[in-house]
Every structure is written in C-alpha cells, then in structure tokens.
Design a protein around this motif. Structure first.
Motif, PDB file in Angstrom:
ATOM      1  N   ILE A   8      29.588  40.928  41.220  1.00 14.49           N
ATOM      2  CA  ILE A   8      30.489  40.377  40.213  1.00 14.49           C
ATOM      3  C   ILE A   8      30.897  38.992  40.685  1.00 14.49           C
ATOM      4  O   ILE A   8      31.283  38.821  41.841  1.00 14.49           O
ATOM      5  N   SER A   9      30.787  38.020  39.786  1.00 17.67           N
ATOM      6  CA  SER A   9      31.210  36.673  40.149  1.00 17.67           C
ATOM      7  C   SER A   9      31.748  35.984  38.915  1.00 17.67           C
ATOM      8  O   SER A   9      31.646  36.491  37.808  1.00 17.67           O
ATOM      9  N   GLY A  10      32.325  34.847  39.124  1.00 12.73           N
ATOM     10  CA  GLY A  10      32.805  34.071  37.999  1.00 12.73           C
ATOM     11  C   GLY A  10      34.270  33.738  38.134  1.00 12.73           C
ATOM     12  O   GLY A  10      34.964  34.201  39.038  1.00 12.73           O
ATOM     13  N   PRO A  11      34.773  32.923  37.220  1.00  9.35           N
ATOM     14  CA  PRO A  11      36.157  32.450  37.307  1.00  9.35           C
ATOM     15  C   PRO A  11      37.188  33.572  37.161  1.00  9.35           C
ATOM     16  O   PRO A  11      38.312  33.440  37.625  1.00  9.35           O
ATOM     17  N   ALA A  12      36.841  34.694  36.556  1.00 13.19           N
ATOM     18  CA  ALA A  12      37.805  35.782  36.354  1.00 13.19           C
ATOM     19  C   ALA A  12      38.275  36.383  37.673  1.00 13.19           C
ATOM     20  O   ALA A  12      39.345  36.979  37.742  1.00 13.19           O
ATOM     21  N   ILE A  13      37.510  36.223  38.741  1.00 13.40           N
ATOM     22  CA  ILE A  13      37.917  36.774  40.039  1.00 13.40           C
ATOM     23  C   ILE A  13      37.924  35.686  41.112  1.00 13.40           C
ATOM     24  O   ILE A  13      37.637  35.927  42.261  1.00 13.40           O
ATOM     25  N   ALA A  14      38.284  34.483  40.699  1.00 12.80           N
ATOM     26  CA  ALA A  14      38.312  33.364  41.635  1.00 12.80           C
ATOM     27  C   ALA A  14      39.455  33.500  42.641  1.00 12.80           C
ATOM     28  O   ALA A  14      39.366  32.981  43.749  1.00 12.80           O
ATOM     29  N   GLU A  15      40.505  34.205  42.280  1.00 14.56           N
ATOM     30  CA  GLU A  15      41.658  34.406  43.161  1.00 14.56           C
ATOM     31  C   GLU A  15      41.657  35.849  43.660  1.00 14.56           C
ATOM     32  O   GLU A  15      41.167  36.744  42.967  1.00 14.56           O
ATOM     33  N   PRO A  16      42.195  36.085  44.876  1.00 14.96           N
ATOM     34  CA  PRO A  16      42.288  37.463  45.369  1.00 14.96           C
ATOM     35  C   PRO A  16      43.065  38.336  44.387  1.00 14.96           C
ATOM     36  O   PRO A  16      44.100  37.916  43.852  1.00 14.96           O
ATOM     37  N   GLN A  17      42.542  39.511  44.126  1.00 11.87           N
ATOM     38  CA  GLN A  17      43.198  40.442  43.219  1.00 11.87           C
ATOM     39  C   GLN A  17      42.636  41.840  43.418  1.00 11.87           C
ATOM     40  O   GLN A  17      41.594  42.001  44.042  1.00 11.87           O
ATOM     41  N   ARG A  18      43.309  42.813  42.899  1.00  7.19           N
ATOM     42  CA  ARG A  18      42.843  44.196  42.966  1.00  7.19           C
ATOM     43  C   ARG A  18      41.949  44.443  41.747  1.00  7.19           C
ATOM     44  O   ARG A  18      42.311  44.124  40.623  1.00  7.19           O
ATOM     45  N   LEU A  19      40.777  45.011  41.985  1.00 11.36           N
ATOM     46  CA  LEU A  19      39.858  45.344  40.898  1.00 11.36           C
ATOM     47  C   LEU A  19      39.767  46.857  40.767  1.00 11.36           C
ATOM     48  O   LEU A  19      39.740  47.573  41.769  1.00 11.36           O
TER      49      LEU A  19
END
Length: 122
Positions: A8-19
């Motif tokens: 998974i890549s792209g701007p939607a996960i550019a910052e640390p976050q819980r998926l």
C-alpha cells in the motif's frame, strides 16, 4: 509456509497512522493443485518438450483465480536444473491459460538456461 504480501502506498498514508485492513475473498476451486499440475505437465509435453517439468502450483487470487505452476527445466541424468517460467491453470475448468507465445518463451528460456557458461576471458 506461504505468505501473502500486500503493498500500500500513496498520499493517504504519508503520515504515521493506524491502519485496519480486512480482506475477504471467495473463490470456487473446482480443480485441485494436483490436477492443475497434471494438466500443466500434459500441456508442457505437447507444447514445450519432455525436458519441461511442472512443479507444485500456488493459488493466485486476482481478476481470474488460477493455479500458477512453476516450470522447471529437467534432465534425464540430473535433478531439475532451474526455473524457466510459469503457466497458469484455471481453477474452474482446469484449462491451461497459455498461448503458443508462452510455449516459445519457455523454450527460449530453457535453451538460454542450459547453455554452458564460458569461463572468464574466453
């Protein structure tokens, strides 16, 4: 044990976050891995030659679910020499999903693979 890898890549996960990801796939598998390997072996004998051997397949889930069968170059006097490609087998019908061009590519890969390598400086 085989694993599934998802990228998974792209701007939607550019910052640390819980998926939280849930994947559910349903597929009717009417052809067993063993039957897929037998069908691949038959196709290889008819289209590539007796030195091409089908290895045990892996189930590939995608637009069309299929058994992916590795094709090995074999020799009457040695264990399998190496991989020369793959062919897919439909999980519903057992049909080998390969073309004459696939056969030509496997033959070409087999020839290149079996060519002796010259020592450096020759």
């Amino acid at each position: 044990m085989d694993t599934t890898r998802i990228s998974i890549s792209g701007p939607a996960i550019a910052e640390p976050q819980r998926l939280s990801i849930t994947i559910e796939i349903e597929a009717n598998v009417r052809v067993s891995a063993r039957e897929a390997q037998r069908n691949a072996t038959s196709w290889l004998l008819d289209n590539v030659g007796h030195l091409a051997m089908a290895d045990p397949p892996r189930l590939i889930l995608g637009t069309r679910t299929a058994w992916r069968v590795p094709v090995m170059l074999s020799s009457p006097s040695h264990p399998p020499i190496g991989p020369i490609g793959v062919i897919d087998v439909d999980v519903q019908t057992g049909e080998v999903l390969a073309s004459p061009e696939t056969a030509e590519k496997l033959i070409s890969n087999g020839r290149a693979f079996s060519r002796p390598v010259s020592p450096a400086g020759d």
